[in-house]
Design a protein around this motif. Structure first.
Motif, PDB file in Angstrom:
ATOM      1  N   THR A  14       2.718  -3.772  -4.682  1.00  6.39           N
ATOM      2  CA  THR A  14       3.475  -2.278  -5.125  1.00  6.39           C
ATOM      3  C   THR A  14       3.414  -1.427  -4.216  1.00  6.39           C
ATOM      4  OG1 THR A  14       3.171  -0.800  -6.897  1.00  6.39           O
ATOM      5  CG2 THR A  14       1.096  -1.633  -5.770  1.00  6.39           C
ATOM      6  N   ARG A  15       3.731   0.041  -4.437  1.00  9.59           N
ATOM      7  CA  ARG A  15       3.915   1.048  -3.400  1.00  9.59           C
ATOM      8  C   ARG A  15       4.744   0.505  -2.285  1.00  9.59           C
ATOM      9  NH1 ARG A  15      -0.309   4.825  -4.849  1.00  9.59           N
ATOM     10  NH2 ARG A  15      -0.429   4.430  -7.084  1.00  9.59           N
ATOM     11  N   MET A  16       5.927  -0.188  -2.519  1.00  9.06           N
ATOM     12  CA  MET A  16       6.918  -0.642  -1.472  1.00  9.06           C
ATOM     13  C   MET A  16       8.222   0.330  -1.692  1.00  9.06           C
ATOM     14  SD  MET A  16       7.806  -4.035  -3.750  1.00  9.06           S
ATOM     15  CE  MET A  16       6.189  -4.287  -4.080  1.00  9.06           C
ATOM     16  N   SER A  17       9.242  -0.044  -0.891  1.00  6.99           N
ATOM     17  CA  SER A  17      10.312   0.633  -0.695  1.00  6.99           C
ATOM     18  C   SER A  17      11.353  -0.233  -1.743  1.00  6.99           C
ATOM     19  CB  SER A  17      10.942   0.657   0.805  1.00  6.99           C
ATOM     20  OG  SER A  17      11.086  -0.836   1.177  1.00  6.99           O
ATOM     21  N   GLY A  18      12.432   0.358  -2.035  1.00  9.14           N
ATOM     22  CA  GLY A  18      13.593   0.020  -2.722  1.00  9.14           C
ATOM     23  C   GLY A  18      13.128   0.048  -4.319  1.00  9.14           C
ATOM     24  N   ASP A  19      13.734  -0.916  -5.204  1.00  7.61           N
ATOM     25  CA  ASP A  19      13.352  -1.157  -6.510  1.00  7.61           C
ATOM     26  C   ASP A  19      12.874  -2.400  -6.766  1.00  7.61           C
ATOM     27  OD1 ASP A  19      13.470  -0.464  -9.369  1.00  7.61           O
ATOM     28  OD2 ASP A  19      15.631  -0.777  -9.360  1.00  7.61           O
ATOM     29  N   PRO A  20      11.478  -2.520  -7.032  1.00  8.21           N
ATOM     30  CA  PRO A  20      10.699  -3.605  -7.102  1.00  8.21           C
ATOM     31  C   PRO A  20      10.951  -4.070  -8.462  1.00  8.21           C
ATOM     32  CG  PRO A  20       9.242  -1.889  -6.995  1.00  8.21           C
ATOM     33  CD  PRO A  20      10.629  -1.228  -6.613  1.00  8.21           C
ATOM     34  N   GLU A  21      10.718  -5.493  -8.675  1.00  9.45           N
ATOM     35  CA  GLU A  21      11.076  -6.029 -10.131  1.00  9.45           C
ATOM     36  C   GLU A  21       9.483  -6.071 -10.830  1.00  9.45           C
ATOM     37  OE1 GLU A  21      12.840  -9.949  -9.335  1.00  9.45           O
ATOM     38  OE2 GLU A  21      14.878  -9.264  -8.640  1.00  9.45           O
ATOM     39  N   LEU A  22      10.091  -6.216 -11.968  1.00  9.05           N
ATOM     40  CA  LEU A  22       8.692  -6.619 -12.887  1.00  9.05           C
ATOM     41  C   LEU A  22       8.197  -7.948 -12.734  1.00  9.05           C
ATOM     42  CD1 LEU A  22      10.289  -5.139 -16.231  1.00  9.05           C
ATOM     43  CD2 LEU A  22       8.832  -4.034 -14.813  1.00  9.05           C
ATOM     44  N   LEU A  23       6.659  -7.924 -12.719  1.00 11.29           N
ATOM     45  CA  LEU A  23       5.968  -9.323 -12.610  1.00 11.29           C
ATOM     46  C   LEU A  23       5.387  -9.598 -13.772  1.00 11.29           C
ATOM     47  CD1 LEU A  23       4.714  -8.403  -9.056  1.00 11.29           C
ATOM     48  CD2 LEU A  23       6.671  -9.889  -9.486  1.00 11.29           C
ATOM     49  N   HIS A 153      -5.515  -0.934  -8.241  1.00 14.88           N
ATOM     50  CA  HIS A 153      -5.128  -2.089  -7.102  1.00 14.88           C
ATOM     51  C   HIS A 153      -4.528  -1.414  -5.933  1.00 14.88           C
ATOM     52  CE1 HIS A 153      -3.972  -6.054  -6.239  1.00 14.88           C
ATOM     53  NE2 HIS A 153      -2.663  -5.820  -5.987  1.00 14.88           N
ATOM     54  N   ALA A 154      -3.731  -0.703  -5.947  1.00 15.22           N
ATOM     55  CA  ALA A 154      -2.915  -0.105  -4.503  1.00 15.22           C
ATOM     56  C   ALA A 154      -3.945   0.744  -3.990  1.00 15.22           C
ATOM     57  CB  ALA A 154      -1.815   0.621  -5.099  1.00 15.22           C
ATOM     58  N   GLU A 155      -4.897   1.437  -4.672  1.00 13.61           N
ATOM     59  CA  GLU A 155      -5.754   2.537  -3.837  1.00 13.61           C
ATOM     60  C   GLU A 155      -7.123   2.323  -3.869  1.00 13.61           C
ATOM     61  OE1 GLU A 155      -4.759   6.637  -4.880  1.00 13.61           O
ATOM     62  OE2 GLU A 155      -2.629   6.094  -5.487  1.00 13.61           O
ATOM     63  N   ASP A 156      -7.620   1.452  -4.839  1.00 13.17           N
ATOM     64  CA  ASP A 156      -9.043   0.978  -4.822  1.00 13.17           C
ATOM     65  C   ASP A 156      -9.288  -0.307  -4.371  1.00 13.17           C
ATOM     66  OD1 ASP A 156      -9.358   3.606  -5.804  1.00 13.17           O
ATOM     67  OD2 ASP A 156      -9.371   2.923  -7.864  1.00 13.17           O
ATOM     68  N   ARG A 273     -11.933  -4.429  -3.051  1.00 13.78           N
ATOM     69  CA  ARG A 273     -11.629  -4.778  -1.498  1.00 13.78           C
ATOM     70  C   ARG A 273     -11.032  -3.330  -0.753  1.00 13.78           C
ATOM     71  NH1 ARG A 273      -8.929 -10.460  -3.148  1.00 13.78           N
ATOM     72  NH2 ARG A 273     -10.725 -11.433  -4.080  1.00 13.78           N
ATOM     73  N   ALA A 274     -11.723  -2.926   0.122  1.00 15.61           N
ATOM     74  CA  ALA A 274     -11.192  -1.753   1.003  1.00 15.61           C
ATOM     75  C   ALA A 274     -10.452  -0.711   0.011  1.00 15.61           C
ATOM     76  CB  ALA A 274     -10.189  -2.516   1.995  1.00 15.61           C
ATOM     77  N   PRO A 275     -11.539  -0.138  -0.751  1.00 17.24           N
ATOM     78  CA  PRO A 275     -10.991   1.046  -1.473  1.00 17.24           C
ATOM     79  C   PRO A 275     -10.680   2.310  -0.630  1.00 17.24           C
ATOM     80  CG  PRO A 275     -13.201   0.622  -1.938  1.00 17.24           C
ATOM     81  CD  PRO A 275     -12.757  -0.264  -1.063  1.00 17.24           C
ATOM     82  N   THR A 276      -9.643   3.000  -0.900  1.00 15.09           N
ATOM     83  CA  THR A 276      -9.503   4.320   0.041  1.00 15.09           C
ATOM     84  C   THR A 276      -9.777   5.572  -0.596  1.00 15.09           C
ATOM     85  OG1 THR A 276      -7.304   4.349  -0.937  1.00 15.09           O
ATOM     86  CG2 THR A 276      -7.515   2.855   1.030  1.00 15.09           C
ATOM     87  N   ARG A 277     -10.056   5.467  -1.879  1.00 13.76           N
ATOM     88  CA  ARG A 277     -10.459   6.783  -2.519  1.00 13.76           C
ATOM     89  C   ARG A 277     -12.179   7.247  -2.673  1.00 13.76           C
ATOM     90  NH1 ARG A 277      -7.349   7.177  -8.256  1.00 13.76           N
ATOM     91  NH2 ARG A 277      -8.591   5.183  -8.880  1.00 13.76           N
ATOM     92  N   PRO A 278     -12.344   8.277  -2.708  1.00 13.41           N
ATOM     93  CA  PRO A 278     -13.872   8.663  -2.689  1.00 13.41           C
ATOM     94  C   PRO A 278     -14.485   7.740  -3.594  1.00 13.41           C
ATOM     95  CG  PRO A 278     -12.624  10.466  -2.696  1.00 13.41           C
ATOM     96  CD  PRO A 278     -11.364   9.438  -3.144  1.00 13.41           C
TER      97      PRO A 278
END
Length: 291
Positions: A14-23, A153-156, A273-278
């Motif tokens: 996720t958090r990609m360019s374009g119009d990603p498809e449902l999974l 998933h994307a940020e944490d 795994r490798a969270p980015t938020r506080p």
């Protein structure tokens, strides 16, 4: 796309360019690994198929009053604290509330709460996130449609949607005062989002986000497939919903404010795994909760 610290392919890019498809989602909703709990089989089956379940009378009237007093007290003791999110001059959210309130610290370990989370996730659990939420009368603004797991998933760095949220109502939730709306069954579909993730993204009101939100085409597809249901309940009830359930809420232009305690339980087998938020938004203490 890879999971940062493993080098393995990410099943939920996720958090990609374009119009990603449902999974399609891979993991179960209810993990039947032998964890006993207070949820009856019919409710558990409904939670599995719909992605959420309602638990009436979780708290007694005196307990509701005590928690409302606690939420009224907290803002005056936390002025200037980064865990307090203010919108339009009013406190909207207090993160990590289970670490600043002894009452909420007891609640996350209460068997009525903890055992339900353990039963659904089929493992020991810890608190990924907790918050007190306030939706004021007349001018409370709702939250746009989203899946919590997409953000976690994307940020944490939460690997899989093996997490469950519990929203405990401290006021009556009417259809007209900014009630929670859900698409039952949508938790079986992962909705990738486009765009990058700016710093301090968690502080931006969800209604103002430009990234991390599903496209209107995807929302139309999900709503057509699953429909929309609204959660209404009296104070003291709770709704538990899957990390990947598509949900949102409307504005509150009524004289009736809303207040909730929102608790997110994550499996100890699904740590970040490798969270980015506080840390107060995405906790790094994975110690299992005990009564």
């Amino acid at each position: 796309m890879t999971l940062t610290d493993t080098g393995t392919a990410d099943p939920y890019p996720t958090r990609m360019s374009g119009d990603p498809e449902l999974l399609d989602r891979y993991e179960p909703t209810v993990w039947t690994t032998g964890m006993a709990g207070p949820i009856d089989p019919a409710t558990l089956a409904a939670h599995d198929s719909r992605g959420y379940s309602i638990h009436h009378d979780l708290l007694s009237a005196p307990e509701v009053a005590a928690f409302r007093d606690e939420l009224d007290r907290l803002p005056s003791t936390m002025e200037g604290d980064r865990r307090v999110i203010v919108e339009d001059g009013q406190v909207r959210t207090i993160f990590q509330v289970h670490r600043v309130s002894p009452l909420v610290a007891e609640l996350v370990r209460d068997p009525r709460v903890l055992d339900r989370a353990r039963q659904i996730l089929g493992s020991e659990v810890y608190v990924h996130q907790s918050r007190a939420t306030y939706l004021p009368a007349f001018e409370g603004r709702g939250n746009y449609w989203h899946s919590d797991f997409e953000t976690w998933h994307a940020e944490d760095g939460m690997p899989a949607p093996r997490a469950v949220s519990m929203s405990v109502a401290l006021t009556d939730h009417h259809p007209f005062n900014g009630g929670l709306m859900m698409m039952p069954g949508s938790h079986r579909t992962f909705v990738p989002c486009s765009g990058g993730t700016p710093p301090e993204h968690y502080r931006t009101p969800l209604r103002d986000h430009e990234i991390g939100l599903p496209s209107t085409a995807h929302l139309t597809s999900l709503a057509s497939a699953y429909g929309i249901e609204q959660y209404t309940a009296h104070a003291g009830a709770a709704v538990m919903f899957d990390a990947n359930l598509m949900h949102g809420s409307g504005n509150n232009i009524t004289p009736f404010p809303k207040a909730n305690i929102f608790l997110v339980f994550n499996s100890v087998e699904n740590t970040l795994r490798a969270p980015t938020r506080p840390v107060f938004v995405a906790d790094r203490d994975f110690t299992p909760l005990h009564r």
